[in-house]
Design an enzyme around this catalytic site. Structure first.
Site, PDB file in Angstrom:
ATOM      1  N   HIS A 156      15.750  67.903  12.438  1.00 40.24           N
ATOM      2  CA  HIS A 156      15.336  66.483  12.435  1.00 40.24           C
ATOM      3  C   HIS A 156      15.370  65.895  13.850  1.00 40.24           C
ATOM      4  O   HIS A 156      15.598  64.692  14.005  1.00 40.24           O
ATOM      5  CB  HIS A 156      16.220  65.637  11.518  1.00 40.24           C
ATOM      6  CG  HIS A 156      16.475  66.260  10.183  1.00 40.24           C
ATOM      7  ND1 HIS A 156      15.633  66.104   9.105  1.00 40.24           N
ATOM      8  CD2 HIS A 156      17.475  67.090   9.759  1.00 40.24           C
ATOM      9  CE1 HIS A 156      16.110  66.783   8.073  1.00 40.24           C
ATOM     10  NE2 HIS A 156      17.216  67.397   8.442  1.00 40.24           N
ATOM     11  N   SER A 278       0.290  60.377  38.735  1.00 41.47           N
ATOM     12  CA  SER A 278      -0.375  59.175  38.239  1.00 41.47           C
ATOM     13  C   SER A 278      -1.076  58.493  39.413  1.00 41.47           C
ATOM     14  O   SER A 278      -0.577  58.516  40.536  1.00 41.47           O
ATOM     15  CB  SER A 278       0.667  58.241  37.624  1.00 41.47           C
ATOM     16  OG  SER A 278       0.202  56.913  37.642  1.00 41.47           O
ATOM     17  N   LYS A 284       5.527  59.414  39.086  1.00 40.25           N
ATOM     18  CA  LYS A 284       5.218  60.203  37.897  1.00 40.25           C
ATOM     19  C   LYS A 284       4.883  61.668  38.192  1.00 40.25           C
ATOM     20  O   LYS A 284       4.230  61.990  39.173  1.00 40.25           O
ATOM     21  CB  LYS A 284       4.030  59.586  37.132  1.00 40.25           C
ATOM     22  CG  LYS A 284       4.333  58.283  36.453  1.00 40.25           C
ATOM     23  CD  LYS A 284       5.425  58.382  35.412  1.00 40.25           C
ATOM     24  CE  LYS A 284       4.945  58.762  34.032  1.00 40.25           C
ATOM     25  NZ  LYS A 284       3.886  57.976  33.470  1.00 40.25           N
ATOM     26  N   GLU A 291       0.345  68.801  27.287  1.00 40.56           N
ATOM     27  CA  GLU A 291      -0.283  67.801  26.411  1.00 40.56           C
ATOM     28  C   GLU A 291      -1.708  68.213  26.036  1.00 40.56           C
ATOM     29  O   GLU A 291      -2.142  68.037  24.894  1.00 40.56           O
ATOM     30  CB  GLU A 291      -0.299  66.433  27.095  1.00 40.56           C
ATOM     31  CG  GLU A 291       1.096  65.821  27.161  1.00 40.56           C
ATOM     32  CD  GLU A 291       1.174  64.588  28.064  1.00 40.56           C
ATOM     33  OE1 GLU A 291       0.133  64.161  28.596  1.00 40.56           O
ATOM     34  OE2 GLU A 291       2.294  64.080  28.250  1.00 40.56           O
TER      35      GLU A 291
END
Ligand code: ARG
Length: 468
Positions: A156, A278, A284, A291
């Site tokens: 979980h 970024s 970043k 992804e």
């Protein structure tokens, strides 16, 4: 507009209908397979006396030359041809004359395309298998090096019990073993040759289908039913399904890497070579590759669902709907291979922060089960032990400490069975190393699995050598 038919037509096809119908812009990818199939067919026609040995030889030499010219860019497949089959036959006939017109004897584009697609898929299965093997090798070195790297195991997404990085990575190794087994079984099942099935009902020529099947290395010989042969796309659906499962595995792996790479976890750091920045936020460093792999999973699932849906309403035997099998399959095959390659690069350059993992494993009461097991070993029934350990967790939360931060008198307040050795029993090391059942995370158990993987990779290597 260059096509192989027209005798019964009085008008030319509407230009845009022609373009809508044509497939050369994408089926040209299969030129090698188309030519290989035609060479085998011409050999067989010559051997069976359906065409003369001289014609057979002329056709074969002509086809070999077309292949060479395509490889060297001296010849190009243009969109004016209806499909790859029309292109090859037209060029052949323009180069060698009348013998070229005999190539299509006893054959239809229906069995021809069924063959081309099978040959193409067979190669793609091999390619995917090789990429999976490369990924397994990268994983194997991480597994081998990290039998003592403790980390929390989750259920979980809550810390559950401690494991090791080695054990966690081995879970993915297992998934990729199953993926490769799936590919192998698809390969075996599809290993029969549709050539010689004609349009749908075989032919009246005395073809030797066994011979063409052998020439094209189909171990199971010719397919048994001509109608099924020209309309079977099961193997593609199976392959797309296997590719979807591979993507599901990669996507889960990426999801974990994204979480582990986050500021909050810091379990791993993705290398600069596999991260991006970024345009506005200078600090970043984003896990874009992971992804994208996760994102492309949807695209591969889409191909599977598309083909299943396309095939579901098709009456026997061949219908043009089946031409739709190509673009989506080619896209899925390329996508998965791109993903496997980039994922493997990202994984092999990623660094693991074993300190952060170990610190995290020490937090979150991942040893609460072991505290209960300690009591069980001293004769307390498990259900009572579970409840005592639960109360200790509550006490530790109130005091803001972990279980080993509680004093012995805290323990004794809950059960006087507790002695000083509780601290040893719930140490991170004990929690992992006492888990010695087969398949568990202790070093002792993992050593057995590692030697199994070593044998597995060696066997796979030998198998590949034999295939060559
Ligand atoms: N381009 C077609 C396909 O991909 C080839 C077979 C054409 N057969 C036909 N009867 N029109 O399915």
């Amino acid at each position: 507009m260059a096509q192989l038919w027209g005798g019964r037509f009085t008008e030319a096809t509407d230009r845009s209908a022609y373009e809508f119908n044509a497939s050369s812009s994408f089926d040209k990818k299969m030129y090698r397979e188309d030519i290989a199939g035609s060479i085998a067919h011409a050999k067989m026609l010559g051997k069976c006396g359906i065409i003369s040995p001289d014609e057979s030889e002329k056709i074969i030499n002509g086809l070999v030359k077309i292949r060479e010219d395509l490889e060297s860019d001296a010849l190009h497949i243009t969109d004016e041809y209806e499909d790859i089959h029309s292109f090859v036959e037209s060029v052949l006939t323009s180069r060698i004359g009348d013998a070229g017109k005999k190539l299509h004897t006893g054959r239809s584009r229906n069995d021809q395309v069924a063959l081309d697609m099978k040959l193409y898929t067979r190669n793609q299965i091999k390619l995917t298998d090789k990429s999976l093997k490369d990924l397994q090798k990268t994983l194997f070195s991480i597994i081998k090096a990290n039998t003592g790297t403790y980390m929390p195991g989750f259920t979980h997404l809550q810390k559950a019990q401690p494991v090791t990085l080695s054990h966690h990575m081995a879970a993915y190794f297992e998934m990729f073993i199953r993926d490769r087994e799936r590919l192998k079984s698809i390969f075996e099942r599809m290993n029969s040759c549709p050539l010689g099935s004609g349009a749908l009902a075989g032919t009246t020529y005395p073809l030797d289908r066994e011979y063409t099947a052998k020439l094209l290395l189909f171990d199971r010989g010719p397919t048994r039913n001509s109608m099924d042969s020209v309309s079977d796309r099961d193997y593609l659906i199976e392959f797309l399904s296997a590719l979807s499962i591979i993507m599901m595995h990669l996507s889960r792996f990426c999801e974990e890497i994204i979480i582990w790479n986050s500021n909050e976890y810091r379990f791993v750091e993705i290398d600069d070579r596999y991260s991006t920045g970024s345009s506005i936020m200078p600090q970043k460093k984003n896990p874009d590759i992971a992804e994208l792999v996760r994102g492309k999973t949807g695209r591969v699932y889409g191909s599977l669902i598309s083909l299943l849906t396309t095939m579901k309403g098709i009456p026997l035997a061949y219908d043009k709907d089946m031409q739709e099998d190509k673009e989506l399959s080619f896209d899925a095959m390329k996508t998965v291979n791109d993903c496997l390659r980039e994922f493997c690069g990202m994984l092999s350059t990623m660094s693991f922060n074993s300190r952060a993992m170990e610190e995290s494993a020490k937090q979150g009461f991942t040893n609460a089960t072991d505290a209960a097991d300690y009591l069980v070993k001293k004769g307390v029934p498990f259900r009572d032990a579970h409840s005592i350990s639960g109360r200790l967790v509550l006490k530790a939360i109130e005091k803001g400490v972990s279980l080993d931060g509680l004093s012995l008198s805290d323990y004794k307040e809950e059960s006087d069975v507790f002695e000083q050795d509780i601290y040893e029993a719930i140490s991170l090391q004990t929690c992992v190393e006492k888990r010695i059942t087969f398949g568990a995370p202790s070093r002792e158990s993992m050593e057995k699995i590692i030697s199994y993987y070593e044998d597995y990779l060696k066997k796979e290597e030998e198998f590949d050598k034999k295939q060559l």
